[in-house]
Design a protein around this motif. Structure first.
Motif, PDB file in Angstrom:
ATOM      1  N   ALA A  72       0.832  -1.202   0.000  1.00 30.79           N
ATOM      2  CA  ALA A  72       0.000   0.000   0.000  1.00 30.79           C
ATOM      3  C   ALA A  72       0.870   1.256   0.000  1.00 30.79           C
ATOM      4  O   ALA A  72       0.557   2.235  -0.698  1.00 30.79           O
ATOM      5  N   TRP A  73       1.967   1.246   0.761  1.00 28.37           N
ATOM      6  CA  TRP A  73       2.878   2.391   0.805  1.00 28.37           C
ATOM      7  C   TRP A  73       3.498   2.642  -0.561  1.00 28.37           C
ATOM      8  O   TRP A  73       3.589   3.783  -1.020  1.00 28.37           O
ATOM      9  N   VAL A  74       3.913   1.566  -1.240  1.00 28.50           N
ATOM     10  CA  VAL A  74       4.502   1.712  -2.573  1.00 28.50           C
ATOM     11  C   VAL A  74       3.476   2.309  -3.530  1.00 28.50           C
ATOM     12  O   VAL A  74       3.773   3.249  -4.276  1.00 28.50           O
ATOM     13  N   LEU A  75       2.253   1.789  -3.500  1.00 30.58           N
ATOM     14  CA  LEU A  75       1.216   2.292  -4.401  1.00 30.58           C
ATOM     15  C   LEU A  75       0.838   3.739  -4.083  1.00 30.58           C
ATOM     16  O   LEU A  75       0.537   4.513  -4.988  1.00 30.58           O
ATOM     17  N   LYS A  76       0.871   4.099  -2.814  1.00 32.07           N
ATOM     18  CA  LYS A  76       0.536   5.459  -2.402  1.00 32.07           C
ATOM     19  C   LYS A  76       1.553   6.461  -2.950  1.00 32.07           C
ATOM     20  O   LYS A  76       1.230   7.613  -3.212  1.00 32.07           O
ATOM     21  N   ASN A  77       2.767   6.030  -3.134  1.00 34.62           N
ATOM     22  CA  ASN A  77       3.836   6.911  -3.594  1.00 34.62           C
ATOM     23  C   ASN A  77       4.039   6.865  -5.109  1.00 34.62           C
ATOM     24  O   ASN A  77       5.110   7.212  -5.606  1.00 34.62           O
ATOM     25  N   ARG A  78       3.019   6.469  -5.807  1.00 31.95           N
ATOM     26  CA  ARG A  78       3.081   6.396  -7.264  1.00 31.95           C
ATOM     27  C   ARG A  78       3.255   7.798  -7.833  1.00 31.95           C
ATOM     28  O   ARG A  78       2.661   8.773  -7.361  1.00 31.95           O
ATOM     29  N   VAL A  79       4.067   7.910  -8.872  1.00 36.60           N
ATOM     30  CA  VAL A  79       4.320   9.178  -9.535  1.00 36.60           C
ATOM     31  C   VAL A  79       3.915   9.041 -10.995  1.00 36.60           C
ATOM     32  O   VAL A  79       4.331   8.111 -11.672  1.00 36.60           O
ATOM     33  N   GLU A  80       3.106   9.966 -11.466  1.00 35.37           N
ATOM     34  CA  GLU A  80       2.726   9.992 -12.869  1.00 35.37           C
ATOM     35  C   GLU A  80       3.820  10.713 -13.654  1.00 35.37           C
ATOM     36  O   GLU A  80       4.232  11.799 -13.299  1.00 35.37           O
ATOM     37  N   LEU A  81       4.300  10.078 -14.692  1.00 37.95           N
ATOM     38  CA  LEU A  81       5.320  10.699 -15.528  1.00 37.95           C
ATOM     39  C   LEU A  81       4.654  11.410 -16.691  1.00 37.95           C
ATOM     40  O   LEU A  81       3.748  10.876 -17.320  1.00 37.95           O
ATOM     41  N   GLY A  82       5.119  12.585 -16.989  1.00 44.34           N
ATOM     42  CA  GLY A  82       4.582  13.350 -18.104  1.00 44.34           C
ATOM     43  C   GLY A  82       5.191  12.918 -19.417  1.00 44.34           C
ATOM     44  O   GLY A  82       6.059  12.037 -19.491  1.00 44.34           O
ATOM     45  N   ASP A  83       4.764  13.570 -20.490  1.00 47.49           N
ATOM     46  CA  ASP A  83       5.257  13.232 -21.830  1.00 47.49           C
ATOM     47  C   ASP A  83       6.765  13.418 -21.974  1.00 47.49           C
ATOM     48  O   ASP A  83       7.420  12.725 -22.748  1.00 47.49           O
ATOM     49  N   GLU A  84       7.340  14.358 -21.225  1.00 43.47           N
ATOM     50  CA  GLU A  84       8.773  14.635 -21.369  1.00 43.47           C
ATOM     51  C   GLU A  84       9.626  13.484 -20.859  1.00 43.47           C
ATOM     52  O   GLU A  84      10.816  13.439 -21.126  1.00 43.47           O
ATOM     53  N   HIS A  85       9.068  12.508 -20.140  1.00 51.58           N
ATOM     54  CA  HIS A  85       9.843  11.385 -19.615  1.00 51.58           C
ATOM     55  C   HIS A  85       9.717  10.123 -20.452  1.00 51.58           C
ATOM     56  O   HIS A  85      10.230   9.103 -20.088  1.00 51.58           O
ATOM     57  N   GLU A  86       9.028  10.207 -21.540  1.00 51.34           N
ATOM     58  CA  GLU A  86       8.824   9.002 -22.357  1.00 51.34           C
ATOM     59  C   GLU A  86       9.961   8.772 -23.300  1.00 51.34           C
ATOM     60  O   GLU A  86      10.695   9.578 -23.696  1.00 51.34           O
TER      61      GLU A  86
END
Length: 86
Positions: A72-86
């Protein structure tokens, strides 16, 4: 025919996979198991405990983690990456 070196390599891979299966079936993880389970460094995990990651202490020394709480802690710390990181 298998050489001793190749046999040992295969054995190590099998043992590693069995350890992963065992970690996924345990309710509580020791500190070292949690490091292995999350692939975090020991120092980073200690810092996360100081910052509030849930853990359990036995005898004031041994630290345990509930696997589901770590997940749950790992999932809570999820980061969405924007287009510039693809």
């Amino acid at each position: 025919m298998l050489t001793d070196q190749r046999f040992n390599e295969i054995r190590c891979v099998i043992e590693s996979q069995l350890c992963k299966v065992a970690l996924n079936s345990k309710e509580f993880l020791t500190f070292d198991e949690c490091v292995q389970y999350t692939a975090l460094s020991p120092n980073f995990l200690r810092q996360q405990v100081r910052d509030g990651l849930s853990c359990y202490k036995l005898g004031g020394r041994r630290t345990f983690f509930k696997r589901k709480e770590v997940d749950a802690w790992v999932l809570k710390n999820r980061v969405e990456l924007g287009d510039e990181h693809e």
